[in-house]
Design a protein around this motif. Structure first.
Motif, PDB file in Angstrom:
ATOM      1  N   UNK A  40       6.098  -6.184   2.586  1.00  0.00           N
ATOM      2  CA  UNK A  40       4.593  -6.331   2.154  1.00  0.00           C
ATOM      3  C   UNK A  40       4.116  -6.857   2.899  1.00  0.00           C
ATOM      4  N   UNK A  41       4.807  -7.623   3.406  1.00  0.00           N
ATOM      5  CA  UNK A  41       3.623  -8.879   4.475  1.00  0.00           C
ATOM      6  C   UNK A  41       4.212  -8.439   5.642  1.00  0.00           C
ATOM      7  N   UNK A  42       4.633  -7.539   6.103  1.00  0.00           N
ATOM      8  CA  UNK A  42       4.455  -6.508   7.234  1.00  0.00           C
ATOM      9  C   UNK A  42       3.628  -5.070   7.153  1.00  0.00           C
ATOM     10  N   UNK A  43       3.442  -5.379   6.451  1.00  0.00           N
ATOM     11  CA  UNK A  43       3.267  -3.697   6.238  1.00  0.00           C
ATOM     12  C   UNK A  43       0.773  -3.956   5.991  1.00  0.00           C
ATOM     13  N   UNK A  44       0.732  -4.895   5.520  1.00  0.00           N
ATOM     14  CA  UNK A  44      -0.011  -5.761   5.509  1.00  0.00           C
ATOM     15  C   UNK A  44      -0.980  -6.097   6.845  1.00  0.00           C
TER      16      UNK A  44
ATOM     17  N   UNK B 205      -1.229   3.927   9.585  1.00  0.00           N
ATOM     18  CA  UNK B 205      -2.104   3.875   9.130  1.00  0.00           C
ATOM     19  C   UNK B 205      -3.081   4.175   7.686  1.00  0.00           C
ATOM     20  N   UNK B 206      -2.547   5.352   7.643  1.00  0.00           N
ATOM     21  CA  UNK B 206      -2.960   6.186   5.770  1.00  0.00           C
ATOM     22  C   UNK B 206      -2.300   6.635   5.097  1.00  0.00           C
TER      23      UNK B 206
ATOM     24  N   UNK C 134       1.128  -1.414   0.259  1.00  0.00           N
ATOM     25  CA  UNK C 134      -0.165  -0.066   0.306  1.00  0.00           C
ATOM     26  C   UNK C 134       0.721   1.779   0.160  1.00  0.00           C
ATOM     27  N   UNK C 135       0.725   2.337  -0.603  1.00  0.00           N
ATOM     28  CA  UNK C 135       1.717   3.032  -0.979  1.00  0.00           C
ATOM     29  C   UNK C 135       1.018   4.688  -1.461  1.00  0.00           C
ATOM     30  N   UNK C 136       1.853   5.066  -0.995  1.00  0.00           N
ATOM     31  CA  UNK C 136       1.540   7.148  -0.572  1.00  0.00           C
ATOM     32  C   UNK C 136       2.468   7.838  -1.125  1.00  0.00           C
TER      33      UNK C 136
END
Length: 264
Positions: free
Chosen positions: A143-147, A116-117, A74-76
């Motif tokens: 990726x696994x950690x963030x998800x 969180x966002x 998830x990317x911002x």
């Protein structure tokens, strides 16, 4: 910073390599904070005896993992395509650089550039202590950690700074992309990594003075970066700096028992 500098001769093999090693992709993140004494940078002294840069004082960073290119993150912030234009690579490779920068910063300093966002950032990373170790041990990917924790990578908290490549004469070489980032509010950098013997915050001037007085050893890219951010002297100015990123490959010239580093 002078146009060249000297280093102890034992840092480089006496006999030049027959064929330069292919540099490995790596990242470095210059963590910064404002204090009453001015801008400070977070520095780690690498454990002596390490295969690369043992005993040297550096910024958090390390090699790029293949899993850092995972598109499920998830990317911002600026998209990989933008980062690719800055660093002169394709979007998937640029994605891996940014993800590696976030991962390595968390592994080596405990600072997490995610939230969180897209508008927030984690204030306390202590709850992720176990996951941090799992990342270090490569048991899980970023990726696994963030998800698993419903976190968004905050690419907008990073800025590109430079691209340094280890000199041709070195047996171990890295093509390292330098980033700068402000310490997120509420977080602390702890330097709890087995790769460092100590960690500290210092003003660039203090760190450079320590190097000149023999209390620290700075790698040429670290020295120059400290000089550059120190001249700006506030996090806001550093983060607003517009940089043209081009590869810098210093040249090493043996001069008796010392190595002269020439910046081309």
């Amino acid at each position: 910073m002078p146009d060249d500098m000297t280093l102890p001769g034992n840092l480089v093999p006496a006999n030049p390599v027959a064929q330069p090693a292919e540099p490995r992709d790596a990242v470095t993140v210059v963590l910064l904070r404002d204090t009453e004494d001015g801008l400070e940078a977070f520095l780690l002294r690498r454990v002596k005896g390490m295969a690369f840069a043992g005993g040297m004082t550096v910024f958090p960073g390390g090699g790029v993992d293949q899993r850092d290119a995972d598109t499920s993150v998830a990317w911002a912030g600026p998209p990989p395509e933008w980062w690719g234009e800055v660093f002169g690579v394709d979007a998937p490779t640029a994605r891996a650089f940014v993800c590696a920068a976030v991962r390595e910063t968390f592994e080596e300093s405990g600072v997490l550039l995610a939230g969180p966002d897209s508008e927030s950032v984690v204030a306390d990373t202590s709850t992720f202590h176990q996951a941090r170790q799992q990342l270090v041990d490569r048991e899980i990917s970023l990726a696994q950690f963030l998800a698993a924790n419903n976190l968004v990578l905050r690419a907008d908290l990073l800025r590109p700074w430079a691209n340094w490549v280890t000199p041709l004469e070195e047996p171990r070489r890295y093509d390292t992309r330098f980033f700068v980032a402000a310490l997120p509010e509420g977080q602390r950098a702890d330097g709890e990594t087995t790769e460092a013997s100590d960690a500290t915050w210092q003003t660039p001037a203090e760190a450079i003075q320590d190097a000149q007085d023999g209390r620290r050893m700075l790698m040429p890219p670290t020295w120059r970066t400290l000089d550059e951010v120190g001249a700006l002297n506030t996090v806001e100015k550093v983060m607003a700096e517009q940089r043209s990123v081009e590869k810098i490959i210093p040249k090493l010239i043996r001069d008796g028992d010392q190595i002269r580093v020439v910046f081309q």
